[in-house]
Motif scaffolding. Structure first.
Motif, PDB file in Angstrom:
ATOM      1  N   THR A 208       3.129   6.472 -45.879  1.00  0.00           N
ATOM      2  CA  THR A 208       2.702   7.580 -45.045  1.00  0.00           C
ATOM      3  C   THR A 208       3.741   8.688 -45.131  1.00  0.00           C
TER       4      THR A 208
ATOM      5  N   THR B 102       2.761  -1.949 -48.682  1.00  0.00           N
ATOM      6  CA  THR B 102       1.298  -1.942 -48.641  1.00  0.00           C
ATOM      7  C   THR B 102       0.735  -0.648 -48.072  1.00  0.00           C
ATOM      8  N   GLN B 103       1.584   0.194 -47.504  1.00  0.00           N
ATOM      9  CA  GLN B 103       1.126   1.466 -46.957  1.00  0.00           C
ATOM     10  C   GLN B 103       2.255   2.474 -47.066  1.00  0.00           C
TER      11      GLN B 103
ATOM     12  N   ASP C  44      -1.702  -0.198 -35.738  1.00  0.00           N
ATOM     13  CA  ASP C  44      -2.596   0.613 -36.564  1.00  0.00           C
ATOM     14  C   ASP C  44      -3.968  -0.063 -36.595  1.00  0.00           C
TER      15      ASP C  44
ATOM     16  N   SER D  60       0.120  -6.328 -39.929  1.00  0.00           N
ATOM     17  CA  SER D  60       0.064  -5.729 -41.263  1.00  0.00           C
ATOM     18  C   SER D  60      -1.291  -6.026 -41.897  1.00  0.00           C
TER      19      SER D  60
ATOM     20  N   SER E  10       4.278   0.045 -43.971  1.00  0.00           N
ATOM     21  CA  SER E  10       3.830  -1.334 -43.793  1.00  0.00           C
ATOM     22  C   SER E  10       4.091  -2.073 -45.094  1.00  0.00           C
TER      23      SER E  10
ATOM     24  N   LEU F 134      -5.126  -1.232 -40.081  1.00  0.00           N
ATOM     25  CA  LEU F 134      -4.396  -2.395 -40.578  1.00  0.00           C
ATOM     26  C   LEU F 134      -4.778  -3.651 -39.802  1.00  0.00           C
TER      27      LEU F 134
END
Length: 363
Positions: A68, A65-66, A127, A103, A74, A130
């Protein structure tokens, strides 16, 4: 899930919770797909079929879902893994639960709340973006969950003591704060070493927590303590020449690709090693390093398998010793190991928490 026998018999509530709170109602509109070279975005609006395939195509696969700096940071955890961890948590209605790692989907927190009840679950996400996304999804689902932005490694002492604590990311060392904030007799489910999760029970005198490994799976690492960009094999090999000629070995590197019992034991005995494998027309080869100065290879050729090593630590010899020890123990699986955590020490044991071999030796 049913065809694979993945619904736990002792926790029938989990299947009902998943049916009432399906994964796709909590997943972000954008997921990420690995195309063999890079992570590519998959949006629900533009490619709904692939978006759903990423969520439901394989119950053992997480949905990123993420991303970086080119790596996933994530995810919505694999459904089979989420179910297994919930079963290990032994959650009953009315219990107070602390979750570390919300998350953006907050799906695991939603399932916890379905079982524990309104106002019984606290979830912490490092985060802030998030955390806000997760809180919004929980609210939209009508679930009363306290969602907090903060360092999960510190737990959430304001809500302690908890009956249950569960982490959704892997740690190398279990923070004592998690155990300290769990009542005596309470349970924790904690992913360790990015390779498996342990179910720990807090001792009546609160001096330690101990329990068995419950499953094998790869987890996202703790972003607050995991160093970024460790030296890879190429970098280590480039600065360290071989310490001698190639030597023939009877070790088949295919086991380093497929035998999770061996891999778990090596993770316990030699936690600093990184093992990478690949298959070609001659068979499986392995590249192993310690991210510092030492490395070894097991190369399969038409004439057999050969090993080479370099650096101050003779990794090929250390690997062979640990491999032999695993064979002497009867080739155990990850389920044959457990973990004990005290305020200042942590160790993995085999077969028996009091008398079995331990890594590292706590004495």
């Amino acid at each position: 899930m049913a065809a694979g026998g993945l619904w736990p018999r002792r926790s029938p509530w989990i299947r009902d919770a998943v049916a009432r709170l399906p994964r796709d109602e909590f997943a972000p509109e954008r997921l990420w797909d690995w195309d063999g070279r890079a992570w590519q975005p998959v949006d629900r609006d533009s490619d709904p079929d692939r978006w759903l395939e990423l969520l439901y195509g394989d119950p053992h696969r997480a949905a990123a879902t993420q991303v970086t700096e080119g790596r996933p940071t994530s995810s919505v955890s694999a459904q089979a893994l989420v179910v297994d961890m919930l079963d290990s948590l032994r959650l009953e209605p009315g219990r107070r639960v602390l979750e570390l790692g919300t998350s953006p989907s907050a799906w695991n927190a939603a399932l916890l709340a379905h079982r524990a009840g309104p106002g019984r679950v606290t979830t912490v996400e490092v985060d802030p973006g998030l955390a806000a996304a997760g809180a919004a999804r929980l609210k939209a689902a009508g679930l009363d969950v306290e969602a907090i932005a903060g360092d999960g490694g510190l737990g959430h002492p304001a809500g302690a003591p908890y009956d249950r604590v569960v982490a959704t990311y892997a740690v190398e060392r279990v923070p004592w704060a998690w155990i300290e904030q769990t009542r005596p007799g309470g349970h924790l489910v904690v992913p360790w070493g990015r390779l498996g999760h342990a179910a720990l029970t807090v001792a009546p005198d609160h001096t330690h927590a101990t329990g068995w490994m419950q499953g094998l799976a790869q987890f996202m690492p703790d972003r607050t303590t995991t160093p970024t960009g460790p030296r890879d094999f190429t970098a280590v090999r480039a600065h360290t020449p071989p310490s001698g000629p190639e030597q023939h070995t009877t070790r088949d590197p295919e086991h380093l690709r497929t035998d999770w019992g061996l891999l778990f034991h090596l993770r316990v005995a030699l936690p600093e090693l990184t093992i990478t494998t690949a298959v070609d027309q001659d068979g499986t080869s392995a590249w192993i390093h310690d991210s510092a100065e030492s490395w070894t290879t097991l190369s399969t050729t038409p004439d057999g398998t050969y090993r080479t090593q370099g650096g101050p630590r003779h990794l090929a010899d250390l690997l062979d010793d640990a491999w032999t020890r695993w064979e002497q123990l009867g080739r155990p699986t990850g389920y044959d190991y457990g973990m004990t955590v005290t305020p200042d020490r942590q160790w993995i044991w085999h077969a028996d928490p009091d008398n079995g071999p331990r890594w590292p030796d706590p004495t």
